[in-house]
Write an enzyme that holds these catalytic residues in place. Structure first.
Site, short mmCIF file in Angstrom:
data_model
loop_
_atom_site.label_atom_id
_atom_site.label_comp_id
_atom_site.label_asym_id
_atom_site.label_seq_id
_atom_site.Cartn_x
_atom_site.Cartn_y
_atom_site.Cartn_z
N SER A 11 -0.91 -8.18 3.04
CA SER A 11 -1.68 -8.66 4.19
C SER A 11 -1.46 -7.79 5.43
O SER A 11 -1.70 -8.23 6.55
CB SER A 11 -1.28 -10.10 4.51
OG SER A 11 0.10 -10.19 4.83
N GLY A 12 -1.02 -6.56 5.23
CA GLY A 12 -0.79 -5.65 6.35
C GLY A 12 -2.07 -4.99 6.81
O GLY A 12 -3.18 -5.45 6.52
N ASN A 13 -1.92 -3.86 7.51
CA ASN A 13 -3.09 -3.17 8.06
C ASN A 13 -4.07 -2.72 6.98
O ASN A 13 -5.29 -2.86 7.13
CB ASN A 13 -2.63 -1.95 8.86
CG ASN A 13 -2.05 -2.33 10.20
OD1 ASN A 13 -2.30 -3.42 10.71
ND2 ASN A 13 -1.25 -1.44 10.78
N CYS A 126 -3.08 9.03 0.68
CA CYS A 126 -4.16 9.45 1.58
C CYS A 126 -4.31 10.97 1.56
O CYS A 126 -5.43 11.49 1.54
CB CYS A 126 -3.88 8.95 2.99
SG CYS A 126 -2.31 9.52 3.71
N GLY A 161 5.13 0.45 5.83
CA GLY A 161 4.91 0.80 4.42
C GLY A 161 4.78 2.30 4.23
O GLY A 161 5.39 2.88 3.32
N ALA A 164 8.14 3.96 4.72
CA ALA A 164 9.08 3.68 3.63
C ALA A 164 8.76 4.48 2.38
O ALA A 164 9.61 4.62 1.49
CB ALA A 164 9.07 2.19 3.30
N ASN A 165 7.55 5.02 2.30
CA ASN A 165 7.11 5.71 1.08
C ASN A 165 6.92 7.21 1.27
O ASN A 165 6.17 7.84 0.54
CB ASN A 165 5.80 5.08 0.58
CG ASN A 165 6.03 3.72 -0.05
OD1 ASN A 165 6.64 3.61 -1.10
ND2 ASN A 165 5.55 2.67 0.60
N ASN A 270 -6.35 8.26 7.67
CA ASN A 270 -5.46 8.28 6.50
C ASN A 270 -5.50 6.94 5.76
O ASN A 270 -5.40 6.90 4.53
CB ASN A 270 -4.03 8.61 6.91
CG ASN A 270 -3.54 7.75 8.07
OD1 ASN A 270 -4.19 7.67 9.11
ND2 ASN A 270 -2.40 7.11 7.90
#
Length: 293
Positions: A11-13, A126, A161, A164-165, A270
């Site tokens: 449910s993020g951006n 992206c 997110g 973190a990745n 992105n």
């Protein structure tokens, strides 16, 4: 005509922007958004748009499995690796927007037909969505011994997110230059640019070709122009910043991606390119797997 029902995991951006894009689709219907935070603004927005919402994560996927056929996973690489066996157990088609790479890479302008019968596809990154088509276009004309890409995004567009990745981003994007684009070796770098006002996503693709000369340059430029137009069919803000630059056997291509501004600012190209590509794949699956066009 009945649309194909879809769920959004995350449910993020990215998940919220994806919801608005899915609501425009003529063949897909977002039914539920699932997160982990009951106070998430994304879940509240989804509820206001008429979607069922839940913060029970994978438990909700099981509980509401009858409500959807395709699930978009916009969580994180680690979460998707944990979620993927549940999607498979429930017989759901998963479109993975994380760099987990559980399923095969898919770049719509390059290999979408190969992905339509697979139950878990990976949208790469992206940077991969923006640059793999360019390396692929070059490799269709002349062998590419090395492809290096630098993806520059606004720091403001990189949420928790994305940050973190970072390691998974560079590894997955580099692999895609080889596995999908056809380069013999590939490398990826990402830069988070803190400039104000925020810049659009910009990518540089540099390839070493195994042949050179005016005829090669002309054919490569034409191939790049052709695939840019193909990407623009599902990512309207995708464009060349300059004509390809040739220096002997080296070619450098500059790309810019401006978002549609559905939910996120337009500089977040992105994030926009990932969601546009994911919707493109889901719509193609709706036609191939469910006969909904």
């Amino acid at each position: 005509m009945n649309k194909v029902r879809v769920a959004i995991m995350g449910s993020g951006n990215i998940g919220t922007d994806l919801m608005y894009k899915l609501k425009r689709s003529k063949v897909l219907e977002p039914k539920i958004m699932i997160g982990i935070d009951p106070n998430s603004t994304g879940l509240q927005r989804a509820k206001n748009e008429g979607l069922l919402v839940s913060h029970k994560s994978i438990e909700a996927v099981r509980e509401y499995a009858d409500l959807f056929d395709i699930i978009f996973d916009s969580t994180s690489a680690g979460a998707h690796i944990a979620n993927a066996p549940v999607y498979r157990e429930l017989g759901k088609i998963a479109i993975d927007l994380t760099p987990a790479a559980v399923g095969p890479f898919v770049i719509p302008s390059v290999n979408i037909k190969d992905a339509l019968k697979v139950d878990n596809v990976n949208m790469v990154t992206c940077g991969g969505q923006a640059t793999v088509p360019i390396t692929y276009a070059i490799s269709q004309v002349v062998p590419v011994s090395y492809a290096e890409i630098v993806a520059t995004i606004s720091s403001k567009s990189a949420g928790p997110g994305t940050r973190a990745n970072i390691d998974e981003f560079t590894e997955t994007t580099g692999k895609a230059q080889v596995a999908v684009a056809g380069a013999k070796k590939g490398k990826a770098i990402i830069v988070l640019n803190p400039a104000e006002p925020p810049i659009n996503m910009r990518d540089t693709v540099r390839c070493l070709m195994e042949q050179e000369g005016p005829e090669v340059e002309k054919a490569v430029a034409e191939s790049i122009d052709k695939i840019v137009k193909q990407v623009q069919r599902y990512v309207p803000g995708y464009r060349l910043k300059h004509e390809p630059q040739f220096d002997g056997n080296r070619v450098t291509v500059f790309i810019e991606v401006e978002g549609l501004g559905d939910f996120l600012p337009k500089y977040s190209g992105n994030l926009d390119i990932m969601n546009c590509a994911a919707v493109c794949v889901a719509e193609a699956m709706a036609a191939e797997r469910f006969g909904v066009k």
